[in-house]
Design an enzyme around this catalytic site. Structure first.
Site, PDB file in Angstrom:
ATOM      1  N   GLU A   9       6.472   1.328  11.287  1.00 35.99           N
ATOM      2  CA  GLU A   9       6.968   0.726  10.045  1.00 35.99           C
ATOM      3  C   GLU A   9       7.461  -0.701  10.274  1.00 35.99           C
ATOM      4  O   GLU A   9       7.585  -1.174  11.417  1.00 35.99           O
ATOM      5  CB  GLU A   9       8.073   1.618   9.457  1.00 35.99           C
ATOM      6  CG  GLU A   9       7.532   2.979   9.074  1.00 35.99           C
ATOM      7  CD  GLU A   9       8.540   3.876   8.378  1.00 35.99           C
ATOM      8  OE1 GLU A   9       9.741   3.552   8.345  1.00 35.99           O
ATOM      9  OE2 GLU A   9       8.117   4.923   7.859  1.00 35.99           O
ATOM     10  N   ASN A  23       3.128   6.479  13.313  1.00 39.20           N
ATOM     11  CA  ASN A  23       3.379   5.471  12.268  1.00 39.20           C
ATOM     12  C   ASN A  23       4.320   4.388  12.776  1.00 39.20           C
ATOM     13  O   ASN A  23       5.297   4.669  13.485  1.00 39.20           O
ATOM     14  CB  ASN A  23       3.880   6.126  10.973  1.00 39.20           C
ATOM     15  CG  ASN A  23       5.104   6.992  11.139  1.00 39.20           C
ATOM     16  OD1 ASN A  23       5.313   7.605  12.180  1.00 39.20           O
ATOM     17  ND2 ASN A  23       5.919   7.057  10.108  1.00 39.20           N
ATOM     18  N   GLU A  60      -2.485   7.605  11.660  1.00 41.14           N
ATOM     19  CA  GLU A  60      -3.934   7.799  11.771  1.00 41.14           C
ATOM     20  C   GLU A  60      -4.644   6.480  12.030  1.00 41.14           C
ATOM     21  O   GLU A  60      -5.524   6.372  12.887  1.00 41.14           O
ATOM     22  CB  GLU A  60      -4.494   8.398  10.463  1.00 41.14           C
ATOM     23  CG  GLU A  60      -3.981   9.780  10.119  1.00 41.14           C
ATOM     24  CD  GLU A  60      -2.736   9.760   9.239  1.00 41.14           C
ATOM     25  OE1 GLU A  60      -1.870   8.878   9.442  1.00 41.14           O
ATOM     26  OE2 GLU A  60      -2.629  10.627   8.361  1.00 41.14           O
ATOM     27  N   CYS A 100       0.131   3.560   9.091  1.00 45.21           N
ATOM     28  CA  CYS A 100       0.156   5.008   9.300  1.00 45.21           C
ATOM     29  C   CYS A 100      -0.343   5.370  10.704  1.00 45.21           C
ATOM     30  O   CYS A 100      -1.133   4.630  11.314  1.00 45.21           O
ATOM     31  CB  CYS A 100      -0.760   5.699   8.293  1.00 45.21           C
ATOM     32  SG  CYS A 100      -0.240   5.576   6.590  1.00 45.21           S
ATOM     33  N   CYS A 151      -2.987   9.991   3.799  1.00 45.29           N
ATOM     34  CA  CYS A 151      -3.040   9.182   2.574  1.00 45.29           C
ATOM     35  C   CYS A 151      -4.472   8.682   2.341  1.00 45.29           C
ATOM     36  O   CYS A 151      -5.326   8.725   3.239  1.00 45.29           O
ATOM     37  CB  CYS A 151      -2.075   8.005   2.677  1.00 45.29           C
ATOM     38  SG  CYS A 151      -2.633   6.659   3.727  1.00 45.29           S
ATOM     39  N   CYS A 175      -5.917   6.079   4.793  1.00 39.72           N
ATOM     40  CA  CYS A 175      -6.322   6.651   6.087  1.00 39.72           C
ATOM     41  C   CYS A 175      -7.625   7.435   5.951  1.00 39.72           C
ATOM     42  O   CYS A 175      -8.492   7.381   6.832  1.00 39.72           O
ATOM     43  CB  CYS A 175      -5.222   7.539   6.653  1.00 39.72           C
ATOM     44  SG  CYS A 175      -3.834   6.578   7.282  1.00 39.72           S
TER      45      CYS A 175
HETATM   46  N1  THU Z   1       2.334   8.013   6.909  1.00 42.10           N
HETATM   47  C1  THU Z   1       1.431   8.197   7.916  1.00 42.10           C
HETATM   48  O1  THU Z   1       1.671   7.832   9.075  1.00 42.10           O
HETATM   49  N2  THU Z   1       0.249   8.784   7.595  1.00 42.10           N
HETATM   50  C2  THU Z   1      -0.124   9.165   6.334  1.00 42.10           C
HETATM   51  O2  THU Z   1      -1.257   9.583   6.130  1.00 42.10           O
HETATM   52  C3  THU Z   1       0.847   9.094   5.245  1.00 42.10           C
HETATM   53  C4  THU Z   1       2.131   8.414   5.536  1.00 42.10           C
HETATM   54  C5  THU Z   1       3.596   7.337   7.238  1.00 42.10           C
HETATM   55  C6  THU Z   1       3.757   5.981   6.587  1.00 42.10           C
HETATM   56  C7  THU Z   1       5.254   5.827   6.574  1.00 42.10           C
HETATM   57  O3  THU Z   1       5.664   5.276   7.830  1.00 42.10           O
HETATM   58  C8  THU Z   1       5.774   7.239   6.467  1.00 42.10           C
HETATM   59  O4  THU Z   1       4.685   8.101   6.787  1.00 42.10           O
HETATM   60  C9  THU Z   1       6.307   7.591   5.090  1.00 42.10           C
HETATM   61  O5  THU Z   1       5.376   7.342   4.113  1.00 42.10           O
END
Ligand code: THU
Length: 162
Positions: A64, A62, A75, A73, A112, A115
């Site tokens: 940010e 991930n 994925e 994310c 999520c 994704c």
């Molecule tokens: N996140 C992912 O990388 N994948 C997901 O399927 C759900 C959430 C990340 C996004 C963010 O950087 C952190 O997790 C908290 O939500």
């Protein structure tokens, strides 16, 4: 009116050692990908590892951003990277894991909705099911044989692609 029911199917492993060796390797690569997570805002690291039919493994984490919705994310970082750099590759399977210093993650984290939708597009594009493993470090692993088990009501409109 007719009452209808979807059945979704998944495997639950109590420990990574129960996995076949290729799956274990993929989970371990997802763990290694955690090191590249850029998550100063959530402090929640997510790693993804994707196995391709050419034998290679592509990883993502991930990423940010101070403008929160601009982040992505793990994925989708991995999948869009594959779409851009190896557009004809077939995805066999992918593993996802997460880690944070703020609390103990007790169960495999699942992806999520955004994704899942992107995974569904790759599955549809390559016309081959993608296995997905969700790995809780030091704990259980959930495995599905297709994204269809995660997103049974996937948005499909084939005419949009014409
Ligand atoms: N996140 C992912 O990388 N994948 C997901 O399927 C759900 C959430 C990340 C996004 C963010 O950087 C952190 O997790 C908290 O939500």
């Amino acid at each position: 009116m007719e009452q209808k029911t979807f059945t979704i199917s998944y495997k639950n492993f109590s420990d990574i050692s129960e996995l076949e060796s290729a799956d274990k390797v993929l989970c371990e690569r997802a763990v290694r990908a955690l090191d590249t997570s850029y998550s100063p805002y959530s402090q929640f690291r997510v790693g993804a590892a994707v196995q391709l039919n050419d034998g290679s493994i592509v990883t993502g984490s991930n990423q940010e951003n101070v403008a929160y919705p601009s982040g992505l994310c793990a994925e989708r970082v991995a999948l869009f990277g594959i779409g851009a750099s190896k557009p004809t590759a077939i995805i066999e399977k992918m593993a996802i894991t997460a880690q944070t210093n703020n609390f103990k993650i007790m169960n495999p984290i699942t992806s999520c909705g955004a994704c899942l939708q992107v995974m569904a597009e790759f599955e549809q594009k390559q016309k081959k099911e993608i296995e997905v493993l969700f790995y809780c470090i030091g704990g259980e692993v959930v495995k599905v044989s297709s994204i269809k088990n995660l997103l049974p009501f996937t948005f499909v409109e084939e005419r949009l692609g014409k």
